[in-house]
Write a protein that holds these residues in place. Structure first.
Motif: not given
Length: 360
Positions: A110-129
């Motif tokens: 799957f491919r996701m496109v996330v917002n620039a301002g939240t990218a680092d936060k998103d990655l950390a959240w996804m990796q933890a989950r």
């Protein structure tokens, strides 16, 4: 602090763009006339550098089970390769960590496109989950890719003029579908309320592609036009219309939340336990003035607040999205406090504009 730059930064400067700090990125606000750029997108074709947004690849057999748990919309809707899904990623309290698009490529990709301002936060959240479900699932950040959005009634035709070989793969794409043509990932999506493509490609090809689109008559457009276009289209902006303290159900995003299936997702329990008391609704100012975010709105049902507001170049009046009490309905007369003065406004259903036409 050193601002981040996209691969197209030098060409923006070459084209005399006014550059601004946008969430830590050096981005074009406009190339001379924000109004002209807005109207060109509504009437012809404009292009935006959205390479600051982050593409994330999910690879592994557990990709779908992971997404079932991660996001509020139901990824089981994604069965056709290239199909896209707009959704929100929530925290346990039901607040919006980010809004994003997910594309289905294969059952293990799957491919996701996330917002620039939240990218680092998103990655950390996804990796933890991810580590809670399957540490072997790959989450790959793709900063080697650029993204260019070409939007407007003539956008698709002008893209085919530049890459004619892609027409066969993309001519029959429906909205929220994507196709791969060579190294181009071409999605019929956008953030303007107009038709067009969002095209992801290797960064090293982005400058040539941008120049070719410009030669074909596509107008470069900046953040200013992008904001007035998305506001007219009634599209949320993360950090203004929703954030980690707001529920998608009170942000006009109930259609992206699957509460009917048995599937559990992060934040679902909180959404079910806390009925919403507010809603996102449109406003049109009926007096002279400009509506802006954070202005207080007084209604017969209580107070609310504008989340996004501004002047609509298409409607030639000021419009806004506002979070108001649930009892408010379209057609209500309300007052907006602008510089300690109460101005008259009317509530309306949004979007305000779609495909170049007023909907109010």
């Amino acid at each position: 602090m050193q601002l981040k730059t996209t691969i197209l930064n030098p060409i923006h400067r070459e084209m005399k763009a006014k550059m601004v700090d946008f969430g830590g990125w050096d981005m074009p606000l406009h190339y001379g006339s924000q109004l002209d750029e807005h109207h060109r997108v509504r009437n012809d074709a404009g292009m935006f550098d959205v390479s600051h947004m982050l593409t994330v690849e999910l690879k592994g057999e557990s990709a779908r089970p992971f997404l079932r748990r991660l996001v509020a919309n139901n990824v089981d809707k994604l069965v056709q390769p290239g199909k896209a899904l707009y959704t929100c990623m929530l925290n346990p309290q039901g607040g919006v960590i980010d809004d994003l698009i997910i594309y289905f490529l294969t059952e293990s990709h799957f491919r996701m496109v996330v917002n620039a301002g939240t990218a680092d936060k998103d990655l950390a959240w996804m990796q933890a989950r991810r580590d809670e479900i399957d540490p072997k699932l790959e989450i790959v950040s793709r900063r080697d890719l650029a993204m260019i959005a070409v939007q407007g009634p003539h956008a698709r035709a002008k893209v085919w003029q530049v890459i004619p070989g892609a027409r066969g793969e993309t001519e029959n794409l429906k909205p929220f579908q994507a196709a791969i043509w060579g190294e181009y990932f071409i999605a019929r999506t956008g953030y303007t309320g107009e038709d067009g493509f969002e095209i992801t490609l290797p960064s090293q090809h982005a400058v040539d592609f941008w120049r070719a689109l410009h030669t074909a008559g596509v107008t470069p457009a900046g953040l200013g036009a992008r904001d007035t276009l998305r506001l007219e289209a009634g599209m949320n902006l993360y950090g203004q219309d929703m954030d980690e303290s707001t529920s998608p159900l009170e942000s006009g995003l109930g259609w992206t939340v699957d509460l009917k299936s048995d599937r559990d997702f992060i934040g679902k329990a909180a959404l079910l336990e806390h009925p919403v008391t507010r809603q996102l609704i449109g406003l049109v100012l009926t007096e002279r003035g400009i509506l802006r975010s954070h202005q207080k709105v007084v209604t017969s049902h209580g107070e609310g607040e504008i989340t996004s507001g501004g002047f609509s170049p298409t409607l030639i009046q000021s419009i806004a999205l506002a979070r108001l009490p649930l009892e408010a309905s379209a057609g209500d007369e309300v007052q907006v406090v602008v510089r300690d003065k109460a101005l008259q406004a009317k509530t309306v259903k949004y979007p305000f504009v779609r495909n170049g036409k007023s909907l109010i």
